[in-house]
Design an enzyme around this catalytic site. Structure first.
Site, short mmCIF file in Angstrom:
data_model
loop_
_atom_site.label_atom_id
_atom_site.label_comp_id
_atom_site.label_asym_id
_atom_site.label_seq_id
_atom_site.Cartn_x
_atom_site.Cartn_y
_atom_site.Cartn_z
N ASP A 43 -63.40 47.75 -128.74
CA ASP A 43 -64.20 47.10 -127.69
C ASP A 43 -63.38 47.00 -126.41
OD1 ASP A 43 -66.62 45.27 -127.00
OD2 ASP A 43 -64.85 44.18 -126.29
N TYR A 48 -61.30 45.45 -118.09
CA TYR A 48 -60.01 45.28 -118.78
C TYR A 48 -58.92 46.20 -118.22
CZ TYR A 48 -62.98 43.00 -122.33
OH TYR A 48 -63.88 42.21 -122.98
N LYS A 73 -68.23 48.33 -121.04
CA LYS A 73 -69.18 47.41 -120.39
C LYS A 73 -69.16 47.60 -118.88
CE LYS A 73 -67.49 44.02 -123.78
NZ LYS A 73 -66.03 44.15 -123.86
N HIS A 106 -71.95 43.35 -119.01
CA HIS A 106 -70.87 42.44 -119.43
C HIS A 106 -71.28 40.96 -119.33
CE1 HIS A 106 -66.22 42.47 -119.73
NE2 HIS A 106 -66.68 41.36 -120.25
N LEU A 188 -61.68 34.24 -132.96
CA LEU A 188 -60.66 33.30 -133.46
C LEU A 188 -60.48 32.14 -132.47
CD1 LEU A 188 -58.07 36.02 -134.58
CD2 LEU A 188 -59.75 34.81 -136.02
N ILE A 226 -64.82 41.05 -133.29
CA ILE A 226 -63.86 41.96 -132.64
C ILE A 226 -62.58 41.20 -132.28
CG2 ILE A 226 -65.39 43.80 -131.82
CD1 ILE A 226 -65.68 42.18 -129.16
N LYS A 228 -58.84 40.27 -131.32
CA LYS A 228 -57.78 40.95 -130.57
C LYS A 228 -56.44 40.44 -131.08
CE LYS A 228 -54.52 40.33 -127.21
NZ LYS A 228 -53.53 39.24 -127.05
N ARG A 234 -50.52 41.05 -137.35
CA ARG A 234 -51.83 40.39 -137.23
C ARG A 234 -52.96 41.42 -137.12
NH1 ARG A 234 -50.33 35.89 -132.64
NH2 ARG A 234 -49.18 34.45 -133.98
N ASN A 238 -55.91 41.13 -139.79
CA ASN A 238 -57.28 40.81 -139.37
C ASN A 238 -58.31 41.79 -139.94
OD1 ASN A 238 -56.22 38.69 -137.96
ND2 ASN A 238 -56.41 39.62 -135.94
#
Ligand code: NDP
Ligand SMILES: O=C(O)C(=O)[C@@H](O)[C@H](O)C(=O)CO
Length: 271
Positions: A43, A48, A73, A106, A188, A226, A228, A234, A238
């Site tokens: 994603d 970004y 997006k 977005h 999270l 999704i 990160k 991690r 995940n």
């Protein structure tokens, strides 16, 4: 060994992995680590600034294009029919791809009042075969109703902030009624939940980490998630959430944590 990630079927028949890698604030190295460890959904967003990193990580992974689900997006300042078409061309060029799997608006950015025109551009992109599916992000029930009332394509996905402190019951019910997949960003709570006294003992009993418990909660609710991470261990952890289950009592204990707290912008005011 991480078990296979289940797929969800979108309202146009396209399938999407239920767990993907959130690529906000990461670069090529972390995206490559995610792909090496079995993630097959990435994603990103023009905002970004890392669509080129996603493209490079994909190419150097050697994984076939049709095995990875790529989402990007259109940013708020590019909203509008012509500007969205141009922004999409620029995203594809940075990704160095011929198509994306999912293209999202977005934010509704209500003060701009341009998301209907933007949506028409996404419909054109979809009709031209350059996005396999189109959807929205951060849309509120009233925005979705506005889009549906205007006719045309029903969004395949609404990607919204969603975690145990912000469970979004109204939106999830709306999505279920209209065949829209709920995708959780900040699943999270940006790390803010992982020391919670209701989550830590649950994780201890299951021999899992708090993050794994929270991701499992998402999966059992039917959300796409999704997470990160910029940390290799991690990133691996995940994705390793497909070989245990939360009981109904565990799910209820997590359901009790809803307190309406956002970690990110409020769509009412973010333009
Ligand atoms: N549509 C939208 O408007 C938005 C979309 N998004 C998307 O959602 C994705 C995920 O959301 P994001 O806001 O990044 O937040 P997340 O809820 O995924 O949390 C990320 C944070 O949790 C930490 N973390 C991750 N895994 C673990 C773990 N196993 N144990 C402990 N800590 C962990 C990370 O630390 P570290 O990296 O240091 O390991 C990071 O600080 C984004 O990357 C982006 O793709 C996000 C915001 C808005
Ligand atoms: O990450 C995203 O997708 C976002 O839209 C947010 O991070 C947003 O840009 C933000 O948090 C701005 O403060």
């Amino acid at each position: 060994m991480t078990a296979a990630v289940p797929a969800v079927t979108l309202n146009n028949g396209v399938t999407m992995p239920q767990l993907g890698f959130g690529a906000f604030q990461v670069g090529e190295k972390e995206i490559a680590t995610a792909l090496e460890n079995g993630y097959r959904s990435i994603d990103t967003a023009s905002a970004y600034g890392n669509e080129s990193d996603v493209g490079r990580a994909l190419r150097s992974s050697g994984i076939a294009r049709d095995e990875v689900f790529v989402t990007t997006k259109v940013w708020n300042t590019d909203q509008g029919y012509g500007s969205t078409l141009a922004a999409f061309d620029a995203s594809l060029a940075r990704l160095r791809l011929d198509y994306v799997d999912l293209y999202l608006v977005h934010w509704p950015a209500p003060a701009r009042n341009t998301y209907l025109d933007t949506w028409r551009a996404l419909e054109k992109i979809h009709a031209d075969g350059r996005a396999r599916a189109i959807g929205v992000s951060n849309f509120r029930p009233a925005d979705l109703l506005h889009l549906l009332d205007a006719g045309g394509t029903v969004p395949a996905v609404n990607q919204i902030e969603l975690h145990p402190h912000l469970q979004q019951a109204e939106l999830r019910a709306f999505h279920a009624r209209h065949g829209i997949v709920t995708e959780a960003w900040g699943p999270l709570a940006r790390g803010g939940l992982l020391r919670h006294p209701a989550i830590v003992p649950l994780a201890g009993r299951l021999g899992r980490t708090p993050a794994q418990v929270v991701l499992r909660w998402h999966l059992q609710l039917g959300n796409v998630a999704i997470p990160k991470s910029a940390t290799p261990e991690r990133i691996r952890q995940n994705l390793d959430v497909f070989d245990f289950e939360l009981t109904d009592a565990d799910m209820a204990a997590i359901a009790a944590l809803d307190n309406g707290t956002r970690t990110g912008p409020d769509p009412d005011f973010f333009n």
